[in-house]
Design an enzyme around this catalytic site. Structure first.
Site, mmCIF file in Angstrom:
data_model
loop_
_atom_site.group_PDB
_atom_site.id
_atom_site.type_symbol
_atom_site.label_atom_id
_atom_site.label_comp_id
_atom_site.label_asym_id
_atom_site.label_seq_id
_atom_site.Cartn_x
_atom_site.Cartn_y
_atom_site.Cartn_z
ATOM 1 N NE ARG A 181 38.426 38.781 38.457
ATOM 2 C CZ ARG A 181 39.173 39.545 37.942
ATOM 3 N NH1 ARG A 181 40.592 39.233 37.904
ATOM 4 N NH2 ARG A 181 38.820 40.564 37.488
ATOM 5 C CD GLU A 211 47.327 43.890 39.653
ATOM 6 O OE1 GLU A 211 48.029 42.899 39.594
ATOM 7 O OE2 GLU A 211 46.183 43.770 39.295
ATOM 8 N NE ARG A 224 44.738 41.992 45.419
ATOM 9 C CZ ARG A 224 45.312 41.651 44.304
ATOM 10 N NH1 ARG A 224 45.941 42.137 43.410
ATOM 11 N NH2 ARG A 224 45.191 40.227 44.036
ATOM 12 C CD GLU A 246 42.059 34.721 41.770
ATOM 13 O OE1 GLU A 246 42.966 33.723 41.700
ATOM 14 O OE2 GLU A 246 41.782 35.674 41.048
ATOM 15 N NE ARG A 288 49.436 39.161 45.450
ATOM 16 C CZ ARG A 288 49.746 39.590 44.368
ATOM 17 N NH1 ARG A 288 49.547 40.786 44.803
ATOM 18 N NH2 ARG A 288 50.093 38.884 43.507
ATOM 19 C CG HIS A 289 44.496 36.319 44.653
ATOM 20 N ND1 HIS A 289 45.681 36.158 45.090
ATOM 21 C CD2 HIS A 289 44.348 36.641 43.646
ATOM 22 C CE1 HIS A 289 46.429 36.516 43.784
ATOM 23 N NE2 HIS A 289 45.396 36.839 42.849
ATOM 24 C CB SER A 305 45.565 46.081 36.157
ATOM 25 O OG SER A 305 44.402 45.494 35.848
HETATM 26 P P1 AMO Z 1 42.186 42.782 36.884
HETATM 27 O O1 AMO Z 1 42.075 41.399 36.730
HETATM 28 O O2 AMO Z 1 43.714 43.017 37.131
HETATM 29 O O3 AMO Z 1 41.703 43.538 35.825
HETATM 30 O O4 AMO Z 1 41.374 43.365 38.323
HETATM 31 C C1 AMO Z 1 41.545 44.323 38.751
HETATM 32 C C2 AMO Z 1 41.741 44.741 40.242
HETATM 33 O O5 AMO Z 1 40.917 43.602 41.023
HETATM 34 C C3 AMO Z 1 41.474 43.474 42.181
HETATM 35 N N1 AMO Z 1 41.333 41.850 42.151
HETATM 36 C C4 AMO Z 1 41.218 41.236 43.161
HETATM 37 N N2 AMO Z 1 41.305 41.491 44.453
HETATM 38 C C5 AMO Z 1 40.943 40.465 45.443
HETATM 39 N N3 AMO Z 1 40.488 39.284 45.334
HETATM 40 C C6 AMO Z 1 40.744 38.727 43.678
HETATM 41 N N4 AMO Z 1 40.703 37.508 43.505
HETATM 42 C C7 AMO Z 1 41.168 39.804 42.865
HETATM 43 N N5 AMO Z 1 41.372 39.657 41.421
HETATM 44 C C8 AMO Z 1 41.352 40.945 41.129
HETATM 45 C C9 AMO Z 1 43.185 43.712 41.996
HETATM 46 C C10 AMO Z 1 43.189 44.005 40.551
HETATM 47 O O6 AMO Z 1 44.208 45.042 40.253
HETATM 48 N N6 AMO Z 1 39.068 44.363 33.717
HETATM 49 C C11 AMO Z 1 40.320 44.533 34.298
HETATM 50 C C12 AMO Z 1 40.241 45.996 34.511
HETATM 51 C C13 AMO Z 1 40.250 46.912 33.385
HETATM 52 O O7 AMO Z 1 40.972 46.766 32.345
HETATM 53 O O8 AMO Z 1 39.473 47.955 33.561
HETATM 54 C C14 AMO Z 1 40.472 43.757 35.438
HETATM 55 O O9 AMO Z 1 39.435 42.905 36.017
HETATM 56 O O10 AMO Z 1 43.103 44.804 42.717
#
Ligand code: AMO
Length: 366
Positions: free
Chosen positions: A144, A289, A340, A146, A152-153, A292
């Protein structure tokens, strides 16, 4: 780097109860330059310095212990999935189309055209339910873009995804997720304790069911009753503290997310009796979080309408939609951020420490 020969003696004074009395010391290789980072120093270095010289940093026993935890946790998750009849799958990471919103897509040159790095295996894990695999899981990198520089990202993270078909309701999905997390934590704790890894003590042994707290309740706690705005970092922390006071547990679901927040999440099913809400949830660990997921929209006409109202062209999702045209059962699943979970279990201030060679906006090296 040296090789030491000698005899091992019991010792009350030594940390591990034994000491080595050397009889010969041989230098195997010399460091080319003085080490930029102390390996046995008590004084900590800045995180940036540590990550710039990660191979030296990883030699520290406390840092190595984090990756023992990570390895053990992944084995625990795999085992918990397989015992529940989930099949491990691998889906493509080079895609023509994203699933989690355009803003965080990484574009890559792909011969004469353009491709994107997968933000999540979302569309493929759903298609595999349509393919009749029924219960699948994947542990793989997700990417991603970000831009935000937070603790946490990161731009490359390990996503642990589960998807299951023929569900009666979203409760089936939450039950599976809480069971898998609980089993994985318990086996990791045991495994680490057996290896003498001090992080074992930090791992909770959760009790199921985890509290299920509707989103509407959470915003009431925050003093914003009726709010349909997404939760920020500070909100999540405050909710974690509230849960700790009221339930005294580390893990809990925030359920029934408003459709307004999930408008872009076209695959999230809207509730039959109240379309302002979805069957979507987050799983949080003490205010962070970690996952999700929810029940998916499996009815083709409604799914197409959701795609359109999210501002996308259903034509671009023809491969995904084909799985629905030929019959898709009610299904649901989740994505969990492995980094995480490692961060919270090991008590790391920054998610970057949970990965061997983390990637963020400013770091592509080493
Ligand atoms: P979502 O976008 O909430 O859901 O991502 C799911 C989980 O992935 C982790 N996460 C990250 N960890 C670290 N850095 C990041 N940039 C990052 N982005 C996300 C988090 C988050 O809770 N497709 C849906 C899931 C589903 O519905 O099955 C999804 O990707 O812990």
């Amino acid at each position: 780097m040296v090789a030491v020969e000698g005899t091992v003696h019991r010792s009350e004074r030594a940390n591990r109860g034994v000491e080595l009395i050397p009889t010969a010391v041989e230098v195997i290789v010399r460091a080319e330059v003085p080490l930029p980072l102390g390996i046995v120093d008590k004084v900590g270095a800045e995180l940036d310095t540590r990550l710039n010289h990660r191979v030296l940093d990883l030699r520290k026993p406390a840092v190595r212990a984090v990756f023992e935890l990570r390895s053990s946790l992944l084995a625990g998750f795999r085992d918990a999935f397989i015992r529940r009849g989930f099949l491990e799958v691998e889906t493509p990471k080079l895609l023509r189309q994203g699933a989690e919103g355009g803003a965080t897509l990484f574009a890559v040159d792909y011969f004469d055209g353009r491709a994107y790095l997968a933000q999540s295996p979302q569309l493929y894990k759903q298609m595999l339910i349509g393919a009749g695999l029924e219960r699948v899981f994947e542990i793989a990198p997700a990417f991603r873009a970000e831009p935000s520089d937070t603790v946490r990202h990161i731009t490359e993270f390990a996503s642990l995804d589960g998807e299951m078909g023929f569900i009666d309701s979203v409760e089936d999905v939450r039950n599976a997720l809480e069971g898998i997390v609980t089993d994985a934590f318990i086996t990791t704790k045991k495994d680490l304790a057996g290896r003498g890894n001090a992080l074992a003590e930090r791992i909770p042994e959760p009790k199921t069911p985890f509290p299920r707290i509707p989103f509407a309740k959470c915003v009431e706690w925050l003093g914003r009753p009726g709010s349909e705005e997404d939760l920020g970092t500070e909100d999540e922390k405050a909710i974690g503290e509230h849960v700790d006071r009221e339930f005294g547990v580390p893990l809990y679901f925030i359920t029934d997310y408003p459709t307004a927040i999930k408008a872009g999440t076209f695959y999230a099913q809207r509730q039959d009796t109240n379309p302002r809400l979805t069957y979507y949830f987050d799983l949080d660990f003490r205010g962070l979080e970690i996952a999700s997921g929810g029940a998916r929209e499996h009815r083709l006409d409604r799914l197409k309408a959701n795609i359109e109202s999210a501002g996308f062209d259903p034509e671009k999702f023809s491969g995904y939609l084909e799985a629905f045209r030929f019959g898709m059962p009610p299904h649901g699943g989740w994505g969990l951020g492995v980094d995480r979970v490692v961060q919270v279990l090991a008590g790391l201030p920054n998610i970057r420490e949970a990965r061997l060679f983390p990637r963020d906006r400013y770091r592509l090296d080493p």
